[in-house]
Design a protein around this motif. Sequence first.
Motif, mmCIF file in Angstrom:
data_model
loop_
_atom_site.group_PDB
_atom_site.id
_atom_site.type_symbol
_atom_site.label_atom_id
_atom_site.label_comp_id
_atom_site.label_asym_id
_atom_site.label_seq_id
_atom_site.Cartn_x
_atom_site.Cartn_y
_atom_site.Cartn_z
ATOM 1 N N HIS A 30 0.841 -1.192 0.000
ATOM 2 C CA HIS A 30 0.000 0.000 0.000
ATOM 3 C C HIS A 30 0.882 1.251 0.000
ATOM 4 C CE1 HIS A 30 -3.348 2.691 0.985
ATOM 5 N NE2 HIS A 30 -2.545 3.240 1.880
ATOM 6 N N TYR A 31 1.924 1.230 0.807
ATOM 7 C CA TYR A 31 2.838 2.380 0.866
ATOM 8 C C TYR A 31 3.511 2.609 -0.494
ATOM 9 C CZ TYR A 31 7.132 4.967 1.627
ATOM 10 O OH TYR A 31 8.157 5.874 1.516
ATOM 11 N N THR A 32 4.033 1.556 -1.105
ATOM 12 C CA THR A 32 4.773 1.736 -2.363
ATOM 13 C C THR A 32 3.866 2.183 -3.507
ATOM 14 O OG1 THR A 32 4.598 -0.644 -2.832
ATOM 15 C CG2 THR A 32 6.605 0.134 -1.731
ATOM 16 N N ARG A 33 2.598 1.791 -3.465
ATOM 17 C CA ARG A 33 1.691 2.281 -4.511
ATOM 18 C C ARG A 33 1.491 3.786 -4.401
ATOM 19 N NH1 ARG A 33 -1.023 -2.734 -3.808
ATOM 20 N NH2 ARG A 33 -2.326 -1.869 -2.147
ATOM 21 N N GLY A 34 1.554 4.306 -3.181
ATOM 22 C CA GLY A 34 1.346 5.739 -3.000
ATOM 23 C C GLY A 34 2.608 6.561 -3.083
ATOM 24 N N VAL B 234 -1.649 -0.364 10.896
ATOM 25 C CA VAL B 234 -3.019 0.101 11.123
ATOM 26 C C VAL B 234 -3.285 1.382 10.337
ATOM 27 C CG1 VAL B 234 -4.648 0.911 12.865
ATOM 28 C CG2 VAL B 234 -3.115 -1.001 13.387
ATOM 29 N N GLU B 235 -2.309 2.283 10.308
ATOM 30 C CA GLU B 235 -2.483 3.546 9.572
ATOM 31 C C GLU B 235 -2.712 3.288 8.085
ATOM 32 O OE1 GLU B 235 0.260 7.370 8.233
ATOM 33 O OE2 GLU B 235 0.735 6.319 10.100
ATOM 34 N N PHE B 236 -1.898 2.415 7.503
ATOM 35 C CA PHE B 236 -2.046 2.132 6.075
ATOM 36 C C PHE B 236 -3.340 1.369 5.793
ATOM 37 C CE2 PHE B 236 2.833 2.251 5.705
ATOM 38 C CZ PHE B 236 2.807 3.618 5.444
ATOM 39 N N ALA B 237 -3.736 0.479 6.706
ATOM 40 C CA ALA B 237 -5.005 -0.229 6.528
ATOM 41 C C ALA B 237 -6.167 0.754 6.562
ATOM 42 C CB ALA B 237 -5.172 -1.281 7.622
ATOM 43 N N THR B 238 -6.095 1.746 7.433
ATOM 44 C CA THR B 238 -7.145 2.764 7.520
ATOM 45 C C THR B 238 -7.225 3.560 6.231
ATOM 46 O OG1 THR B 238 -6.830 2.933 9.919
ATOM 47 C CG2 THR B 238 -7.973 4.747 8.826
ATOM 48 N N GLU B 239 -6.078 3.914 5.685
ATOM 49 C CA GLU B 239 -6.055 4.618 4.395
ATOM 50 C C GLU B 239 -6.691 3.761 3.302
ATOM 51 O OE1 GLU B 239 -2.100 5.732 3.426
ATOM 52 O OE2 GLU B 239 -1.911 7.196 5.048
ATOM 53 N N PHE B 240 -6.354 2.481 3.303
ATOM 54 C CA PHE B 240 -6.903 1.566 2.292
ATOM 55 C C PHE B 240 -8.421 1.480 2.414
ATOM 56 C CE2 PHE B 240 -8.375 -2.767 1.352
ATOM 57 C CZ PHE B 240 -8.037 -2.851 0.008
ATOM 58 N N LEU B 241 -8.926 1.401 3.638
ATOM 59 C CA LEU B 241 -10.360 1.263 3.857
ATOM 60 C C LEU B 241 -11.137 2.489 3.394
ATOM 61 C CD1 LEU B 241 -10.305 -0.407 7.377
ATOM 62 C CD2 LEU B 241 -11.127 -1.442 5.251
ATOM 63 N N GLU B 242 -10.485 3.646 3.363
ATOM 64 C CA GLU B 242 -11.155 4.865 2.919
ATOM 65 C C GLU B 242 -11.381 4.882 1.410
ATOM 66 O OE1 GLU B 242 -8.612 7.920 4.350
ATOM 67 O OE2 GLU B 242 -9.432 7.889 6.394
ATOM 68 N N THR B 243 -10.654 4.064 0.698
ATOM 69 C CA THR B 243 -10.737 4.093 -0.769
ATOM 70 C C THR B 243 -11.281 2.807 -1.382
ATOM 71 O OG1 THR B 243 -8.446 3.303 -0.982
ATOM 72 C CG2 THR B 243 -8.783 5.676 -0.867
ATOM 73 N N VAL B 244 -11.337 1.712 -0.601
ATOM 74 C CA VAL B 244 -11.685 0.416 -1.174
ATOM 75 C C VAL B 244 -13.151 0.371 -1.591
ATOM 76 C CG1 VAL B 244 -12.295 -0.629 1.040
ATOM 77 C CG2 VAL B 244 -11.516 -2.078 -0.834
ATOM 78 N N ASP B 245 -13.397 -0.251 -2.725
ATOM 79 C CA ASP B 245 -14.752 -0.505 -3.192
ATOM 80 C C ASP B 245 -15.179 -1.873 -2.671
ATOM 81 O OD1 ASP B 245 -17.142 -0.744 -4.510
ATOM 82 O OD2 ASP B 245 -16.257 -1.153 -6.480
ATOM 83 N N LEU B 246 -16.144 -1.888 -1.774
ATOM 84 C CA LEU B 246 -16.558 -3.144 -1.154
ATOM 85 C C LEU B 246 -17.427 -3.962 -2.114
ATOM 86 C CD1 LEU B 246 -17.362 -1.920 2.460
ATOM 87 C CD2 LEU B 246 -15.280 -2.997 1.624
ATOM 88 N N GLY B 247 -16.803 -4.437 -3.150
ATOM 89 C CA GLY B 247 -17.515 -5.251 -4.124
ATOM 90 C C GLY B 247 -17.769 -6.647 -3.586
#
Length: 297
Positions: free
Chosen positions: A129-133, A245-258
Motif C-alpha cells: 500500500h505504501y509503495t503504490r502511493g 493500522v495507519e495504512f489499513a485505515t487509508e486503504f479502507l477509505e478508498t476500497v470498493d466493497l464489491g
Amino acid sequence: MNIHRARSHLRSGTVTQHVGVFEHLARHGLLPGRPQPGETLPMFAGRALGDGLRARFPEAATPMLRLEVESHHPATLEVRFEPVIESRSLSAEFLNATDPLWLQTVMAYLSTASSQGLSVWTPYDAWHHYTRGWGDFESFRGQCAVDQQIPEEDLTDRDVQVWAEMHEMLDPWTVARQLRLDPGRKLLSLPTLERQAATPLHRRIAEQLVALVHLDRRIPAGHTSQQRPCPHVIVFYEGDEGLSVEFATEFLETVDLGPALRVNVDPGGLRVFNAYARHAQTLFRHTEALLDLLQEL
C-alpha cells in the motif's frame, strides 16, 4: 417446501421466468425452511437465502447476500462480507525469536491465502500500500534528486531520509525497517518455509499455513473478486509505530466493497456458489487458528 408445486398465492406477482430462478435455488439446497404466513415466493426466497448463507459461515464472517432478478438479464447471486475489523498484535518476544525472511514469507502467504475468507491485512499488505502511493526505493530517490537538484548518483540513503524528514514524508527505508521487511529478498517456497521452521511453534505455524494455502486453491476461480477485499483482521508488529493500522485505515477509505463472489443463477453458477460456501467456511476456521498460533508468544 416443494417449490416446484408452490401454491398459487406464493407465485402471485412472480413472472414465470422468475419462478425458474427460485426452482434452481431450491434444487441446490439454497432455500431451507418453509414460507411463513403471507410470504410471497420472492419474500420467502430472500429470507431463506439469507438464513441459509449465515448458517454456512462463522458468526465473525457477517456475510451479506444479494439476489438480483431482472426481466431481461440473467439472475445473479452475490455474497459479500461486512467489514467488522479486529487487530492482532505480534509480540516482541515472537518477533525476536523469528527469522525476518521466514516471517515475511508467512505474512505474504497469509495475505493471499486468506483473501477469500477471513481476510487478513498483514505488514506485507502495508508495504505494498505504501509503495503504490509513495513509490519504491529508486523512485523515491529520484524524487529527492529532482527536488534537491542534485545528481541521483551523488545521494546517499541518509541524504534521502533527511530530505524526507524535512518534508514530513515517510521514506521507504524507515517503512521497511518498521514493518520488518527486506523487499529485495526473494520469498521462501512453502517446502523451504517448513524446513526452516526454527521451533515447534514455528513448525505448527508452517503446517497451518500450508494447509491454508492448499485450501484457498480449492475455491473456484473466475467468480471471485479480483480486488483486494476489505480486511477482517489487521495484523501488526509490536513497535511498528502504528504503520500497519495507519495504512489499513487509508486503504479502507478508498476500497470498493464489491462482492466476494458473484455467480449467475444457473446450475453451473450455483455449483460454484455451494463449493465456495463449503470451502470458505473451512478457510475462516484455518485462518483463525493460524492467527492464534502467531500470538502464542
